[in-house]
Design a protein around this motif. Sequence first.
Motif, PDB file in Angstrom:
ATOM      1  N   PRO A 288      32.998  30.109  43.422  1.00 12.96           N
ATOM      2  CA  PRO A 288      32.123  30.719  44.435  1.00 12.96           C
ATOM      3  C   PRO A 288      32.848  31.692  45.361  1.00 12.96           C
ATOM      4  CG  PRO A 288      32.374  28.330  44.813  1.00 12.96           C
ATOM      5  CD  PRO A 288      32.983  28.629  43.486  1.00 12.96           C
ATOM      6  N   ASP A 289      34.158  31.494  45.526  1.00  9.53           N
ATOM      7  CA  ASP A 289      34.919  32.377  46.435  1.00  9.53           C
ATOM      8  C   ASP A 289      34.984  33.815  45.939  1.00  9.53           C
ATOM      9  OD1 ASP A 289      36.385  30.986  44.402  1.00  9.53           O
ATOM     10  OD2 ASP A 289      38.255  31.796  45.225  1.00  9.53           O
ATOM     11  N   ILE A 290      34.817  34.033  44.639  1.00 11.21           N
ATOM     12  CA  ILE A 290      34.888  35.420  44.149  1.00 11.21           C
ATOM     13  C   ILE A 290      33.547  35.882  43.547  1.00 11.21           C
ATOM     14  CG2 ILE A 290      37.386  35.422  43.755  1.00 11.21           C
ATOM     15  CD1 ILE A 290      36.673  35.138  40.679  1.00 11.21           C
ATOM     16  N   ALA A 291      32.497  35.105  43.789  1.00  7.65           N
ATOM     17  CA  ALA A 291      31.190  35.450  43.210  1.00  7.65           C
ATOM     18  C   ALA A 291      30.686  36.785  43.730  1.00  7.65           C
ATOM     19  CB  ALA A 291      30.173  34.358  43.539  1.00  7.65           C
ATOM     20  N   GLY A 292      30.101  37.576  42.846  1.00  7.58           N
ATOM     21  CA  GLY A 292      29.472  38.837  43.243  1.00  7.58           C
ATOM     22  C   GLY A 292      30.457  39.954  43.531  1.00  7.58           C
ATOM     23  N   MET A 293      31.752  39.722  43.301  1.00  8.32           N
ATOM     24  CA  MET A 293      32.749  40.740  43.626  1.00  8.32           C
ATOM     25  C   MET A 293      33.171  41.558  42.413  1.00  8.32           C
ATOM     26  SD  MET A 293      34.964  38.267  46.145  1.00  8.32           S
ATOM     27  CE  MET A 293      36.290  39.390  46.501  1.00  8.32           C
ATOM     28  N   ASP A 294      32.601  41.236  41.256  1.00  4.95           N
ATOM     29  CA  ASP A 294      32.942  41.935  40.016  1.00  4.95           C
ATOM     30  C   ASP A 294      34.440  41.868  39.693  1.00  4.95           C
ATOM     31  OD1 ASP A 294      32.347  43.372  37.670  1.00  4.95           O
ATOM     32  OD2 ASP A 294      32.705  45.306  38.634  1.00  4.95           O
ATOM     33  N   ILE A 295      35.043  40.711  39.981  1.00  7.41           N
ATOM     34  CA  ILE A 295      36.464  40.570  39.623  1.00  7.41           C
ATOM     35  C   ILE A 295      36.710  39.367  38.709  1.00  7.41           C
ATOM     36  CG2 ILE A 295      37.375  41.733  41.677  1.00  7.41           C
ATOM     37  CD1 ILE A 295      37.989  38.974  42.869  1.00  7.41           C
ATOM     38  N   ALA A 296      35.648  38.618  38.376  1.00  4.98           N
ATOM     39  CA  ALA A 296      35.828  37.422  37.536  1.00  4.98           C
ATOM     40  C   ALA A 296      36.239  37.826  36.122  1.00  4.98           C
ATOM     41  CB  ALA A 296      34.528  36.633  37.488  1.00  4.98           C
ATOM     42  N   ASN A 297      36.869  36.907  35.433  1.00  7.02           N
ATOM     43  CA  ASN A 297      37.270  37.138  34.046  1.00  7.02           C
ATOM     44  C   ASN A 297      36.138  36.652  33.112  1.00  7.02           C
ATOM     45  OD1 ASN A 297      38.437  37.215  31.546  1.00  7.02           O
ATOM     46  ND2 ASN A 297      40.311  36.149  32.116  1.00  7.02           N
ATOM     47  N   PRO A 298      35.491  37.570  32.389  1.00  6.28           N
ATOM     48  CA  PRO A 298      34.364  37.148  31.537  1.00  6.28           C
ATOM     49  C   PRO A 298      34.802  36.663  30.156  1.00  6.28           C
ATOM     50  CG  PRO A 298      34.587  39.530  31.417  1.00  6.28           C
ATOM     51  CD  PRO A 298      35.702  39.042  32.327  1.00  6.28           C
ATOM     52  N   ILE A 299      36.127  36.651  29.897  1.00  6.13           N
ATOM     53  CA  ILE A 299      36.586  36.402  28.519  1.00  6.13           C
ATOM     54  C   ILE A 299      36.220  35.002  28.026  1.00  6.13           C
ATOM     55  CG2 ILE A 299      38.616  36.253  27.003  1.00  6.13           C
ATOM     56  CD1 ILE A 299      39.803  38.621  28.434  1.00  6.13           C
ATOM     57  N   ALA A 300      36.350  33.985  28.879  1.00  5.55           N
ATOM     58  CA  ALA A 300      36.022  32.621  28.420  1.00  5.55           C
ATOM     59  C   ALA A 300      34.564  32.536  27.967  1.00  5.55           C
ATOM     60  CB  ALA A 300      36.292  31.614  29.534  1.00  5.55           C
ATOM     61  N   THR A 301      33.683  33.226  28.676  1.00 10.64           N
ATOM     62  CA  THR A 301      32.260  33.186  28.310  1.00 10.64           C
ATOM     63  C   THR A 301      32.022  33.988  27.035  1.00 10.64           C
ATOM     64  OG1 THR A 301      31.887  33.216  30.687  1.00 10.64           O
ATOM     65  CG2 THR A 301      29.944  33.385  29.291  1.00 10.64           C
TER      66      THR A 301
END
Length: 361
Positions: A288-301
């Motif tokens: 939740p701390d980085i939600a909506g910031m477009d910095i998450a790593n989508p690779i696992a998904t």
Amino acid sequence: MELKITCIPGDGIGPEIVTEAKKVLNKVAQLYGHKMNFTDILMGGASIDACGVPLTDEAIATAKAADAVLMGSIGGNTTTSPWYKLPPNLRPEAGLLKIRKALNLFANLRPAVLYEELSGACPLKEEISSKGFDMLIMRELTGGLYFGERKTIEENGVLKAIDTLTYDENEIRRIAIKGFDVAMKRRKKVTSVDKANVLDSSRLWRKVVEEVAKDYPEVTLEHMLVDNCAMQLVKDPAQFDVILTENMFGDILSDEASMVTGSIGMLSSASLNDTKFGLYEPSHGSAPDIAGMDIANPIATILSASMMLRFSFDLDKEADAIDAAVKQVLQDGFRTGDIMSEGCTKVGCSKMGDLITERIK
Ligand code: IPM
Ligand code: MG
């Protein structure tokens, strides 16, 4: 082929990472001549906010009607989010446990692989990481402490909480069979993890696993106590092929295994029942701390989407195409913040999704 997929964007970074996985899947569909039918449902905090409960019966019915479910992540900050002021059975995680049980998803496969390109992110000493590793945690997902009877009572003015760890032999047998089956397709080694020096449930676990092993003479079986396993994972991860374990131990060990790969942002998972149906989700949480910031790593998904094509739809070529595109993007030096290292190009979540999509062949 027509693929009916229910998506659970969920909470935190969930919606962002699921969007990227859909991008990749749509490209695969276009190149390989499939039709992807996505239907979104709410779960976790998003469902609490909209419907008052973490998972509705209608949402379960929609998931059941699909061929597979692709999930992002659920939950919020457990100290600050109002969701955690609710009674435990109404909190976000209760939705996840409910869908696992409702769909009978008893087998949770969590691969932990050290990518050559990311060996610099591995927190282990080079002499250990240079050997590489490729293990799969087969975690039992619908029994044990998670689903045993629990209560909090007051006895003579003293609060007392009780959680029960229950397994019957059939629950152990079916997950052991899954573990040995998958080992047959890998390096043919099963490490069954328990706490048989203390727990009855573990002693039964060991007995049943040994019975199942008799049907797999080609597979080497070893037993390991969970505390030792936690240590071995950082001491010599290369020794593991399939780790077979119960729900709670699997929860803990899979976080540890993922961290030694360098980033929990890379690890996919599949939760399967006895049919081709499965729920696919990254091993990590909703951050939740980085939600909506477009910095998450989508690779696992994105890699979970690949597992979905492989396990639920038998589309191995298509799954290989996704895995290869991920490898290529890493080779080309692109990284999200969590796996960033010197000399690489840092990109955000949606850019990473685009770069992988472009590389699908
Ligand atoms: C996981 C998660 C869940 C679990 C939580 C969110 C209930 O940690 O999938 O590993 O403990 O199973
Ligand atoms: Mg966990």
